[in-house]
Design an enzyme around this catalytic site. Structure first.
Site, PDB file in Angstrom:
ATOM      1  N   HIS A 133      -2.808   0.802  -1.205  1.00 43.79           N
ATOM      2  CA  HIS A 133      -3.336   0.566  -2.490  1.00 43.79           C
ATOM      3  C   HIS A 133      -3.085  -0.778  -2.984  1.00 43.79           C
ATOM      4  O   HIS A 133      -3.963  -1.485  -3.336  1.00 43.79           O
ATOM      5  CB  HIS A 133      -3.187   1.650  -3.505  1.00 43.79           C
ATOM      6  CG  HIS A 133      -3.502   2.907  -3.052  1.00 43.79           C
ATOM      7  ND1 HIS A 133      -2.765   4.050  -2.747  1.00 43.79           N
ATOM      8  CD2 HIS A 133      -4.673   3.758  -3.080  1.00 43.79           C
ATOM      9  CE1 HIS A 133      -3.263   4.960  -2.586  1.00 43.79           C
ATOM     10  NE2 HIS A 133      -4.679   4.851  -2.579  1.00 43.79           N
ATOM     11  N   SER A 180      -1.333   6.937   3.537  1.00 45.25           N
ATOM     12  CA  SER A 180      -2.158   7.783   2.858  1.00 45.25           C
ATOM     13  C   SER A 180      -1.268   8.702   1.831  1.00 45.25           C
ATOM     14  O   SER A 180      -0.235   9.037   2.181  1.00 45.25           O
ATOM     15  CB  SER A 180      -2.897   8.669   3.963  1.00 45.25           C
ATOM     16  OG  SER A 180      -3.261   9.771   3.080  1.00 45.25           O
TER      17      SER A 180
END
Ligand code: AMP
Length: 287
Positions: free
Chosen positions: A37, A185
């Site tokens: 991210h 993840s």
């Protein structure tokens, strides 16, 4: 970093930035942020005047037997990650504000949503497309940033942007990985130590497909068989799918031409991991 906690706040902020002539980069997420991210935020930072991230665990994209209730949440850690990566604003909201009583309009993607994760998770991409369309309206970004990790999602959202005339550029950035190859993840937090040790086998299975492709194999079923056999050597994994498809249409093409994607989903215990690699000329066509 500015906090925008209501739909009205993000709309007002976006209007003000736009009327000041500033370009807006947008990174939508479900939180529990990691370096994958952060990489999207950093890219947005380098390309846009204002960088907005959102955190919203979207109930619409979870099936009844999926992990909505236990999806990891870590707002304190997320604020640190976003600040360090250079985000200017964070938009958060609640399911009640996004989907008030009476809500009934959805964005239904087409053929790109049918195979792979669409087959395993009915309604998932309808939920994704609906929330992303709403977020695009609220934030009104010039550029939006998505990860190749969720390749099918990114492709069908690119299609949605074209089909529904969103006035923005959708960028897909490469998957960030741990040093052993495991795709980063939020769901990696679920893995027990023994599962975490087994997890990089998924990436290795995809690499074995890439190696067979590089060696000249172009029959998509033969390539997929290589990957399935490689994953089967790690019995902890329960395969959902491993397929080789056209990287733009996601159709099955018996004999590949220029490029393709090998995509897989597999369970370690109750944790479902996904990953993919681009093959051949597809590597140069991300966008
Ligand atoms: P999520 O919070 O899992 O919904 O992901 C938010 C965005 O981050 C999506 O565009 C994902 O594709 C992207 N993303 C997730 N994991 C990674 C990763 N390992 N590398 C790059 N982007 C990622």
């Amino acid at each position: 970093m500015q906090r925008l906690d209501r739909l009205a706040d993000v709309r007002a902020a976006s209007r003000a930035w736009r009327s000041a002539g500033r370009t807006i980069g947008f990174v939508p997420t479900m939180g529990a942020l990691h370096a994958g991210h952060a990489g999207l935020v950093e890219q947005a930072r380098s390309e846009c005047d204002v960088v907005v991230a959102s955190i919203f665990v979207n109930p619409l994209q979870f099936g009844p037997n999926e992990d909505l209730a236990r999806y990891p949440r870590d707002l304190e850690g997320d604020l640190r990650t976003l600040t360090a990566a250079g985000a200017d604003a964070l938009f958060t909201t609640t399911p009640a504000e996004m989907y008030p009583s009476g809500f009934q309009t959805h964005v239904v993607p087409g053929a790109l949503a049918e195979p792979l994760c669409g087959a395993s998770r009915p309604g998932h991409f309808r939920g994704v497309a609906t929330v992303v369309a709403k977020l695009f309206h609220l934030v009104a970004p010039h550029q939006a940033y998505f990860g190749q990790k969720d390749f099918q999602q990114a492709r069908l959202l690119q299609r949605m942007v074209v089909d529904l005339d969103f006035d923005l550029v959708l960028r897909i950035l490469p998957t960030r990985r741990e040093s052993d190859g495991l795709a980063m993840s939020s769901r990696n937090r679920y893995l027990a130590p023994s599962e975490r040790t087994a997890a990089p086998a998924l990436h290795r299975a995809l690499q074995s497909v890439q190696a067979a492709f590089t060696a000249g194999e172009r029959r998509s079923e033969a390539l997929a068989a290589v990957g399935r056999a490689a994953l089967a050597t790690t019995p902890a994994f329960r395969l959902d799918y491993l397929e080789v498809r056209d990287d733009e249409t996601l159709e099955l093409v018996p004999t590949l031409g220029g490029g393709a994607v090998v995509a897989a989903a597999a369970f370690l215990g109750s944790t479902r991991l996904i990953d993919n690699l681009l093959l051949g000329s597809a590597e140069r066509r991300l966008g």
